[in-house]
Design a protein around this motif. Structure first.
Motif, short mmCIF file in Angstrom:
data_model
loop_
_atom_site.label_atom_id
_atom_site.label_comp_id
_atom_site.label_asym_id
_atom_site.label_seq_id
_atom_site.Cartn_x
_atom_site.Cartn_y
_atom_site.Cartn_z
N VAL A 172 0.84 -1.20 0.00
CA VAL A 172 0.00 0.00 0.00
C VAL A 172 0.88 1.25 0.00
O VAL A 172 0.66 2.19 -0.76
CB VAL A 172 -0.93 0.00 1.23
CG1 VAL A 172 -1.66 1.35 1.34
CG2 VAL A 172 -1.95 -1.13 1.11
N PHE A 173 1.91 1.22 0.85
CA PHE A 173 2.87 2.33 0.90
C PHE A 173 3.48 2.56 -0.49
O PHE A 173 3.54 3.68 -0.98
CB PHE A 173 3.96 1.99 1.93
CG PHE A 173 5.22 2.79 1.80
CD1 PHE A 173 5.33 4.04 2.40
CD2 PHE A 173 6.30 2.30 1.07
CE1 PHE A 173 6.49 4.77 2.28
CE2 PHE A 173 7.46 3.03 0.94
CZ PHE A 173 7.56 4.28 1.55
N GLY A 174 3.90 1.46 -1.11
CA GLY A 174 4.54 1.56 -2.43
C GLY A 174 3.60 2.15 -3.47
O GLY A 174 3.96 3.05 -4.21
N LEU A 175 2.36 1.63 -3.49
CA LEU A 175 1.39 2.12 -4.48
C LEU A 175 1.06 3.58 -4.23
O LEU A 175 1.04 4.39 -5.15
CB LEU A 175 0.11 1.28 -4.41
CG LEU A 175 0.20 -0.13 -4.99
CD1 LEU A 175 -1.11 -0.87 -4.77
CD2 LEU A 175 0.51 -0.05 -6.48
N PHE A 176 0.83 3.91 -2.95
CA PHE A 176 0.38 5.25 -2.61
C PHE A 176 1.43 6.30 -2.97
O PHE A 176 1.13 7.31 -3.60
CB PHE A 176 0.05 5.32 -1.12
CG PHE A 176 -0.54 6.64 -0.71
CD1 PHE A 176 -1.88 6.93 -0.99
CD2 PHE A 176 0.23 7.58 -0.06
CE1 PHE A 176 -2.42 8.14 -0.62
CE2 PHE A 176 -0.31 8.80 0.31
CZ PHE A 176 -1.64 9.08 0.02
N PHE A 177 2.66 6.04 -2.58
CA PHE A 177 3.67 7.08 -2.77
C PHE A 177 4.31 7.07 -4.16
O PHE A 177 4.96 8.04 -4.55
CB PHE A 177 4.75 6.99 -1.69
CG PHE A 177 4.28 7.49 -0.37
CD1 PHE A 177 4.13 8.85 -0.14
CD2 PHE A 177 3.96 6.60 0.65
CE1 PHE A 177 3.68 9.32 1.08
CE2 PHE A 177 3.50 7.06 1.87
CZ PHE A 177 3.36 8.43 2.08
N SER A 178 4.13 5.96 -4.89
CA SER A 178 4.68 5.97 -6.24
C SER A 178 3.65 6.47 -7.25
O SER A 178 3.99 6.80 -8.38
CB SER A 178 5.18 4.58 -6.63
OG SER A 178 4.11 3.68 -6.66
N ALA A 179 2.39 6.53 -6.81
CA ALA A 179 1.32 6.94 -7.74
C ALA A 179 1.58 8.32 -8.36
O ALA A 179 1.44 8.48 -9.59
CB ALA A 179 -0.03 6.91 -7.03
N MET A 188 0.78 12.91 -11.54
CA MET A 188 -0.27 13.71 -10.92
C MET A 188 0.25 15.09 -10.56
O MET A 188 1.43 15.28 -10.32
CB MET A 188 -0.77 13.00 -9.66
CG MET A 188 -1.56 11.79 -9.99
SD MET A 188 -2.38 10.97 -8.61
CE MET A 188 -1.51 11.43 -7.18
N GLU A 189 -0.70 16.02 -10.52
CA GLU A 189 -0.36 17.35 -10.00
C GLU A 189 -0.17 17.18 -8.50
O GLU A 189 -0.86 16.42 -7.85
CB GLU A 189 -1.53 18.30 -10.23
CG GLU A 189 -1.88 18.52 -11.68
CD GLU A 189 -1.05 19.63 -12.31
OE1 GLU A 189 -0.78 20.62 -11.61
OE2 GLU A 189 -0.67 19.47 -13.48
N GLY A 190 0.76 17.93 -7.94
CA GLY A 190 0.97 17.85 -6.50
C GLY A 190 1.47 16.49 -6.09
O GLY A 190 1.63 15.58 -6.92
N GLY A 191 1.70 16.31 -4.81
CA GLY A 191 2.24 15.05 -4.33
C GLY A 191 3.72 15.00 -4.59
O GLY A 191 4.23 15.67 -5.49
N LEU A 217 10.29 3.08 -6.14
CA LEU A 217 9.81 4.37 -6.64
C LEU A 217 9.20 5.20 -5.52
O LEU A 217 9.40 6.42 -5.45
CB LEU A 217 8.78 4.12 -7.75
CG LEU A 217 8.72 5.21 -8.81
CD1 LEU A 217 10.06 5.34 -9.50
CD2 LEU A 217 7.63 4.91 -9.82
N ALA A 218 8.47 4.53 -4.62
CA ALA A 218 7.83 5.24 -3.51
C ALA A 218 8.87 5.86 -2.59
O ALA A 218 8.78 7.03 -2.23
CB ALA A 218 6.93 4.29 -2.73
N VAL A 219 9.89 5.08 -2.25
CA VAL A 219 10.93 5.59 -1.34
C VAL A 219 11.64 6.77 -1.99
O VAL A 219 11.89 7.80 -1.36
CB VAL A 219 11.93 4.48 -0.97
CG1 VAL A 219 13.11 5.06 -0.19
CG2 VAL A 219 11.25 3.41 -0.15
N MET A 220 11.92 6.61 -3.28
CA MET A 220 12.61 7.70 -3.97
C MET A 220 11.74 8.96 -4.03
O MET A 220 12.23 10.07 -3.85
CB MET A 220 13.00 7.28 -5.39
CG MET A 220 14.10 6.24 -5.39
SD MET A 220 14.69 5.90 -7.03
CE MET A 220 15.61 7.40 -7.37
N SER A 221 10.45 8.79 -4.27
CA SER A 221 9.56 9.95 -4.32
C SER A 221 9.51 10.62 -2.96
O SER A 221 9.57 11.84 -2.84
CB SER A 221 8.14 9.53 -4.70
OG SER A 221 8.14 8.75 -5.85
#
Lengths: 323, 521
Positions: free
Chosen positions: B15-22, B28-31, B391-395
């Motif tokens: 979930v963490f990975g999907l959420f933060f890599s999205a 997406m704008e923002g994030g 990708l999530a960690v990097m983001s």
């Protein structure tokens, strides 16, 4: 599916002499190449300038050469194709220190009239930075080897550490030899690939060593060569499989990753093949040659266990109030 | 099926990975998104050096100017005031003034003064030279940062690298013109000097050599528009740009752009004094060694403001005023390293590495399924999760994705399955030995654990060294490899173990080792 069904132990160590000869020949050939032809340092380490130009049609290299003769700044420059017929790089040994006068702009002016083109990349590395990068690069290789040596010695035993380092030196030497043979530009990315080979090849070696450690600790078998053979055989499927998957991805990178990543991917390809080979045919025989005494190790282990037991007994007595 | 703590942690990780890599995946704008390195999005990377010796020289020059001004204010007659690279010399005409001038020199920090009778020789102490050099570097960083902040590019990076290098990174430079403008703005000395025209000898300027001029304590400067027009001005400036407080673009009667500048109190005083006693003479406005204008002084000018007119466009005037406002560079800068990548090359690199990533990924996934069947699918779940987590960690940490970084991700795909291969092989081995499924799974994991840890930690050692010693794009490789290794340990050791535990009863019931593990027993 199975590549190797474990039915019997292959006699790897019995054939290790033959492998050793191949290794020694390859390593010596690599050093001979390094000594005679020498590494071809790219701008990152040698300093210099690179201008990458892309044409909409095939690059008119002869025309470009003629045009570049008009400006002294291009004296001693070379033009070569880069990945495709319409892309070229101009290499120069010289660099300019000026921030305002840009070699990219100068090139654009000079090449006017040779067709429709675009300057896609300009790399300038001054001599001072080049030397620094070289020093740092060498330092990083040495440090990585040392870090690994210490870790392996700590987790296994010093003979394991030395054997794995010999295997690493073997791999890096042959990779360097291959780079020299093909005449690749050695830049930072190649250094990164070499460091990756260190990590990767060690990965393989450690998987085998882990089995050997297991065999030595648990086994009733006191013959090191047998333990090694069995360990290698049992990890053979894994070694092959992982090498294959890694080889797949690096090969796609090599084929489709673009020209910029080419040298990097090539170095890794060589490293994967050599690294896989060395974990079986270099690291283990050297461990064997060091004469790791399994019997002695068992005795030591037994003594250690005894001491622990004795300590525990004393502690129990102390706690139960006997002493 | 039953839940266990491993599968819960794995679920949270996914979930963490999907959420933060999205945000990065879907643009997406923002994030928080992964930042693309200069080699992927195009941009300019420069390492600049500072010619610190020049800073020392200009410090000497400005001390000379203040000695001269002090003498003039206090009616101290100073003869043959001269300066060179590192020292100043002058002679007092009246020995009675020695005390006063010594007192004044003592106020200025870091000077070594030696006096022989009326002959003074002043030089900078060693510490002062070092301090001046150091200051030149930090001032250059500060100045370049100020200038680039006003240039209008998103997030310019200006940082010190090592002892004496300045790193400048400008992402998103799209055109060659833009790059040129940025380079000019960065490197412009923007050294403003107001200098007195030597009216006594000005008529002879065209017949004079630089050496002749030096003899009178003058220098010959060219006009900015036409180099043929030469001015003979006093070498020691009346004041310089350090006393400038503001500069902005204005327009003259003919609606041509010019630059209005304002001086601080000290500057205004000096300027007022000078113009007061130089009525009828000319004042040269000199910028970076070129004369922009040399108007006649009609009266004493108080208030401390002036203009620089020149034949420039509004854009040039704007850049120039930015440069003046953010202060002059104490010492000139030079290029030590430059890497500029055009946006089209960056886009090509992204495309090529994406093809390699997808190609390699698909190959590995198919291969794993063929070889291990369902166990392969479980390994593939871990692999996909691994990608998202990287990708999530990097983001999340705002790490930069470079081309070697992409290569690192591709390589991670190959290496991340390794942990699962080791585990699967161990499980197969145990099944061959005829142990129960439960024991095969649990022992398989515990047997594989040591090897996985040792192997990954050594790779991590190499990656950390690479990060510490690598530069620019290579650091990106070290980052993705490191995150990839850590993520693969999480997904392989915890994740797939949890999945096996959850499915254990099904595996037992099915008794189909070919389907689950790809072996016939």
């Amino acid at each position: 599916m199975e590549f190797f069904k474990y039915t019997r132990t292959f006699n790897f160590m019995g054939r290790s002499k033959f492998a050793m000869i191949i290794s020694v020949v390859l390593v010596l050939a690599s050093y001979a190449l390094l000594a005679t032809k020498g590494l071809n340092y790219g701008v990152d380490f040698a300093g210099g300038t690179i201008v990458q130009v892309k044409y909409t049609t095939d690059a008119p290299i002869d025309k470009m050469r003629a045009k570049l003769k008009s400006d002294k700044i291009f004296d001693g420059s070379s033009i070569s194709e880069f990945g495709s017929a319409n892309e070229v790089v101009i290499r120069m040994k010289t660099t300019t220190g000026s921030v305002t006068v840009d070699i990219g702009d100068v090139t654009r002016e000079a090449l006017k009239g040779t067709g429709e083109f675009e300057i896609r990349r300009v790399d300038i590395v001054g001599p001072k930075v080049g030397n620094e990068l070289k020093e740092k690069g060498l330092m990083s290789l040495v440090l990585a080897v040392f870090g690994i040596l210490i870790y392996v010695a700590f987790r296994f035993e010093w003979r394991f550490a030395v054997a794995s380092i010999v295997a690493l030196v073997h791999d890096v030497s042959i990779a360097l030899g291959a780079i020299t043979l093909v005449g690749l530009d050695v830049n930072l990315d190649v250094l990164a690939a070499l460091l990756t080979i260190l990590g990767y090849s060690l990965n393989d070696t450690i998987i085998v060593f882990d089995r050997i450690r297991e065999g030595v600790t648990n086994g009733r078998n006191n013959e090191l060569a047998n333990i090694i053979d069995e360990s290698i055989t049992r990890t053979l499927a894994r070694t092959t499989l992982t090498s294959l998957t890694t080889f797949f991805v690096v090969f796609t990178l090599f084929m489709f990753g673009g020209e910029i990543i080419h040298a990097f991917a090539f170095t890794l390809l060589v490293g994967i093949v050599v690294g896989t080979y060395s974990s079986i045919f270099v690291a283990s025989p050297i461990l064997l040659a060091f004469g790791f005494d399994v019997k002695n190790y068992h005795i030591k282990l037994a003594e250690k266990a005894k001491r622990e037991a004795e300590k525990q007994r004393m502690r129990d007595q102390f706690e139960s109030g006997v002493m | 099926m039953k839940l266990n703590y491993r599968i819960v942690i794995f679920g949270i990780a996914i979930v963490f990975g999907l959420f933060f890599s999205a945000p990065s995946f879907l643009q997406m704008e923002g994030g928080k998104k992964v930042t693309l390195g200069l080699d992927l999005q195009g941009g300019l990377h420069m390492l600049l050096g500072v010619k610190t010796a020049e800073a020392v020289k200009s410090r000497v020059k400005s001390i000379t100017a203040s000695i001269k001004h002090f003498g003039e204010r206090n009616d101290i007659l100073i003869d043959s005031l001269k300066f060179d690279e590192s020292s100043i010399s002058f002679t007092l005409l009246d020995a009675d003034d020695t005390k006063a001038i010594e007192g004044y020199l003592a106020e200025i920090k870091g000077l070594i003064v030696s006096v022989e009778g009326e002959n003074f020789s002043v030089s900078l102490s060693k510490e002062e030279v070092v301090r001046t050099e150091k200051q030149a570097i930090s001032q250059a960083i500060e100045t370049i940062r100020n200038r680039l902040d006003q240039f209008g590019l998103a997030e310019p990076i200006v940082a010190r690298q090592g002892e004496e290098k300045i790193l400048v990174e400008l992402a998103g430079i799209k055109t060659q013109k833009e790059e040129q403008r940025a380079r000019e703005l960065i490197s412009r000395a923007a050294k403003l000097e107001l200098m007195a025209v030597d009216e006594d000898r000005a008529a002879r300027v065209n017949r004079m050599s630089a050496a002749d001029a030096a003899e009178y304590g003058d220098v010959i400067l060219e006009d900015v528009k036409s180099p043929n027009i030469k001015y003979l001005v006093r070498e020691i400036p009346i004041l310089d740009g350090t006393m400038l407080t503001d500069a902005h673009v204005g327009f003259d009667q003919n609606n041509r752009p010019l630059i209005n500048f304002t001086l601080n109190a000290e500057g205004a005083e000096i300027f007022g004094d000078f113009t007061g006693k130089s009525v009828g003479k000319r004042l040269a406005v000199v910028l970076d060694g070129k004369v922009y204008s040399a108007p006649n002084i009609n009266e004493r000018i108080g208030g401390g403001s002036g203009q620089i007119s020149g034949n420039y466009t509004v854009m040039e005037a704007k850049d120039l005023s930015i440069a003046l406002r953010s202060g002059s560079l104490l010492a000139p800068i030079y290029l030590m390293e430059k890497r500029s990548v055009g946006p089209s090359l960056g886009a090509d690199s992204i495309k090529a590495s994406m093809i390699a990533l997808i190609g390699g990924f698909v190959l590995v996934i198919i291969f794993m399924v063929i070889y291990y069947r369902l166990a392969g699918i479980i390994a593939n779940i871990a692999l996909v999760a691994n990608l998202f987590i990287i990708l999530a960690v990097m983001s999340l940490f705002g790490a930069t994705l470079t081309l070697p970084g992409m290569a690192g991700i591709v390589l991670t795909v190959g290496m991340a399955v390794d942990a699962n291969v080791i585990i699967s092989e161990r499980i197969r081995e145990l099944i061959y030995q005829g142990v129960s499924i439960h024991k095969a799974i649990e022992d398989g994991y515990s047997n594989a654990m040591r090897a996985i840890l040792d192997a990954n930690i050594t790779t991590l050692i190499a990656a950390v060294v690479l990060y510490a010693y690598g530069t620019g794009a290579i650091k990106g490789f070290a980052i993705t490899i490191s995150i990839g290794i850590l993520a693969s340990m999480l997904t392989a050791i915890l994740g797939t173990h949890g999945i096996y535990q959850m499915l254990e009863n099904r595996i037992k019931k099915s008794k189909n080792n070919l389907l689950w593990f790809g072996i016939k027993v």
